[in-house]
Design a protein around this motif. Structure first.
Motif, short mmCIF file in Angstrom:
data_model
loop_
_atom_site.label_atom_id
_atom_site.label_comp_id
_atom_site.label_asym_id
_atom_site.label_seq_id
_atom_site.Cartn_x
_atom_site.Cartn_y
_atom_site.Cartn_z
N SER A 104 17.20 -6.04 4.81
CA SER A 104 17.21 -6.58 5.87
C SER A 104 15.51 -6.83 6.54
CB SER A 104 17.92 -6.03 7.20
OG SER A 104 17.40 -4.54 7.37
N ASP A 105 15.37 -7.80 7.35
CA ASP A 105 14.00 -7.78 8.15
C ASP A 105 13.05 -8.38 7.51
OD1 ASP A 105 12.15 -7.75 10.25
OD2 ASP A 105 12.68 -5.63 10.76
N LEU A 106 12.50 -9.45 7.77
CA LEU A 106 11.48 -10.07 6.85
C LEU A 106 10.17 -9.20 7.14
CD1 LEU A 106 10.65 -12.23 4.81
CD2 LEU A 106 9.95 -13.72 7.12
N ALA A 107 9.95 -8.60 8.28
CA ALA A 107 8.77 -7.85 8.77
C ALA A 107 8.71 -6.51 7.62
CB ALA A 107 9.01 -7.06 10.10
N LEU A 108 9.73 -6.35 6.92
CA LEU A 108 9.48 -5.40 5.82
C LEU A 108 9.20 -5.87 4.61
CD1 LEU A 108 12.58 -3.19 6.60
CD2 LEU A 108 10.22 -2.65 7.40
N TRP A 109 8.90 -7.27 4.35
CA TRP A 109 8.65 -8.00 3.23
C TRP A 109 7.31 -7.33 2.48
CZ3 TRP A 109 11.39 -11.16 -0.13
CH2 TRP A 109 10.57 -11.66 -1.00
N VAL A 157 18.27 3.19 9.33
CA VAL A 157 17.53 3.10 10.80
C VAL A 157 16.75 4.29 11.02
CG1 VAL A 157 18.07 2.98 13.28
CG2 VAL A 157 19.79 1.85 11.79
N LEU A 158 16.92 5.42 10.91
CA LEU A 158 16.09 6.39 11.24
C LEU A 158 14.60 6.40 10.45
CD1 LEU A 158 18.46 9.50 11.73
CD2 LEU A 158 17.45 7.83 13.54
N LEU A 159 14.88 6.02 9.11
CA LEU A 159 13.71 6.00 8.18
C LEU A 159 12.88 4.66 8.04
CD1 LEU A 159 15.36 8.11 5.27
CD2 LEU A 159 13.57 8.86 6.67
N ARG A 160 13.51 3.70 8.77
CA ARG A 160 12.71 2.59 8.78
C ARG A 160 11.29 2.29 9.23
NH1 ARG A 160 11.11 -1.77 11.83
NH2 ARG A 160 11.81 -4.02 11.00
N PRO A 161 10.74 3.12 10.52
CA PRO A 161 9.39 3.17 10.49
C PRO A 161 8.81 3.81 9.42
CG PRO A 161 10.60 4.21 12.43
CD PRO A 161 11.62 3.82 11.30
N VAL A 162 9.18 4.81 8.61
CA VAL A 162 8.52 5.46 7.54
C VAL A 162 8.53 4.34 6.15
CG1 VAL A 162 8.38 7.33 5.69
CG2 VAL A 162 9.16 7.84 8.13
N VAL A 163 9.53 3.71 6.10
CA VAL A 163 9.56 2.56 4.95
C VAL A 163 8.57 1.83 5.22
CG1 VAL A 163 11.12 1.10 3.82
CG2 VAL A 163 12.06 3.24 4.44
N TRP A 177 5.86 1.73 6.99
CA TRP A 177 4.48 2.23 6.90
C TRP A 177 4.21 2.20 5.29
CZ3 TRP A 177 2.59 6.57 4.40
CH2 TRP A 177 1.20 6.92 4.38
N ARG A 178 5.13 2.95 4.59
CA ARG A 178 4.89 3.19 3.07
C ARG A 178 4.85 1.89 2.42
NH1 ARG A 178 7.03 4.44 -1.73
NH2 ARG A 178 5.96 6.26 -2.73
N ARG A 179 5.72 0.98 2.68
CA ARG A 179 5.71 -0.52 1.82
C ARG A 179 4.57 -1.05 2.11
NH1 ARG A 179 9.79 -3.72 0.44
NH2 ARG A 179 11.79 -2.68 -0.16
N HIS A 180 3.70 -1.00 3.18
CA HIS A 180 2.59 -1.92 3.23
C HIS A 180 1.44 -1.20 3.02
CE1 HIS A 180 4.40 -5.24 5.24
NE2 HIS A 180 4.97 -4.33 5.92
N ARG A 181 1.67 0.12 2.33
CA ARG A 181 0.45 1.03 1.81
C ARG A 181 0.62 1.43 0.64
NH1 ARG A 181 1.06 1.07 6.82
NH2 ARG A 181 -0.93 1.24 8.18
N ILE A 229 21.19 -0.93 15.53
CA ILE A 229 19.46 -1.23 15.69
C ILE A 229 19.03 -1.36 14.18
CG2 ILE A 229 17.49 0.41 16.03
CD1 ILE A 229 19.25 2.20 17.64
N PRO A 230 18.02 -2.20 14.16
CA PRO A 230 17.31 -2.64 12.71
C PRO A 230 17.16 -1.51 11.93
CG PRO A 230 16.38 -3.91 14.60
CD PRO A 230 17.11 -2.87 15.31
N GLY A 231 17.66 -1.29 10.61
CA GLY A 231 17.28 -0.77 9.75
C GLY A 231 16.43 -1.38 8.41
#
Length: 233
Positions: free
Chosen positions: A133-138, A175-181, A183-187, A219-221
């Motif tokens: 989900s969520d193009l922001a995680l592309w 959902v809980l791990l989305r911020p970590v994912v 961050w990590r995906r873009h680094r 909530i978005p995950g």
């Protein structure tokens, strides 16, 4: 999914927190369905999720577009067949339950593939779908894995309903791990391995188990799950 990626998944899926928790979700959904029947796992890779169906008493087969995946599944004792998700080698209305987990994001013509999932279901049958989900995680990892899209709640609902199915439930996962994912995906480098340090793996597993108890599924995950059914005639 290419042969190398399929082999990597088979090597880690029994212990990796992400695959274990996904199997737990499948098991919970199967318990809600009640009496086992005929099932098909579409895009089954090496058959790790098909084994959950078999363990719960379902008469299950695996379908994958990769001959290597089919061979790996057969070596694990699974009834597996080669097939294109847009032209499934299955009879119409023959299955009580169909799974398509992390499949549709790989297929350019996902509408045809969704239509095939609906076609092979019997009236009243259930389908379980998961997609990123969520193009922001592309990220570059999506490209490496052969993804052609990520989904929103609206686009996934539209796809399912456009196939003639009715959505019973749609929820977010990780959902809980989305911020970590994110961050990590873009680094992280795309080739970074998912074979985790055991302590890290255990910690991530604990977080995913905690999420089961919290009211966060709206909530978005990182992933969307949908359960839908084919209406009775």
């Amino acid at each position: 999914m290419d042969t190398v990626e399929i082999q990597r998944v088979v090597a880690i899926e029994d212990d990796n927190w992400w695959y274990r928790e996904r199997r737990a979700i499948i098991a919970r959904e199967l318990r809600r369905l009640g009496e086992p029947g005929r099932a098909a796992d579409i895009g089954a890779a090496g058959g790790g999720n098909t084994r959950v169906l078999l363990d719960h008493g379902w008469d299950a087969i695996a379908i994958d577009g990769s001959p290597a995946a089919v061979e790996l599944a057969r070596l694990r004792g699974i009834d597996a067949y080669h097939g294109d998700a847009c032209y499934l080698p299955l009879s119409t209305g023959d299955f009580d339950f169909v799974m398509a987990l992390d499949l549709l994001q790989h297929i350019p013509d996902d509408r045809t593939a969704a239509g095939e999932l609906a076609r092979v279901l019997r009236p009243g049958g259930t389908v379980l779908i998961s997609v990123p989900s969520d193009l922001a995680l592309w990220s570059a990892r999506d490209v490496m894995l052969g993804h052609v899209r990520r989904y929103s709640r609206d686009t996934l609902t539209e796809l399912i309903e456009g196939a003639g199915l009715r959505v019973d439930r749609l929820w977010s996962w990780n959902v809980l791990l989305r911020p970590v994912v994110k961050w990590r995906r873009h680094r992280a480098k795309p080739q970074d391995s998912e074979r985790l340090n055991p302590a890290v793996n255990a910690g991530l597993r604990a977080v995913s188990m905690l999420e089961r108890r919290l009211p966060v599924r709206g909530i978005p995950g990182t992933t969307l799950f949908a359960r839908a059914h084919r209406p009775e005639l």
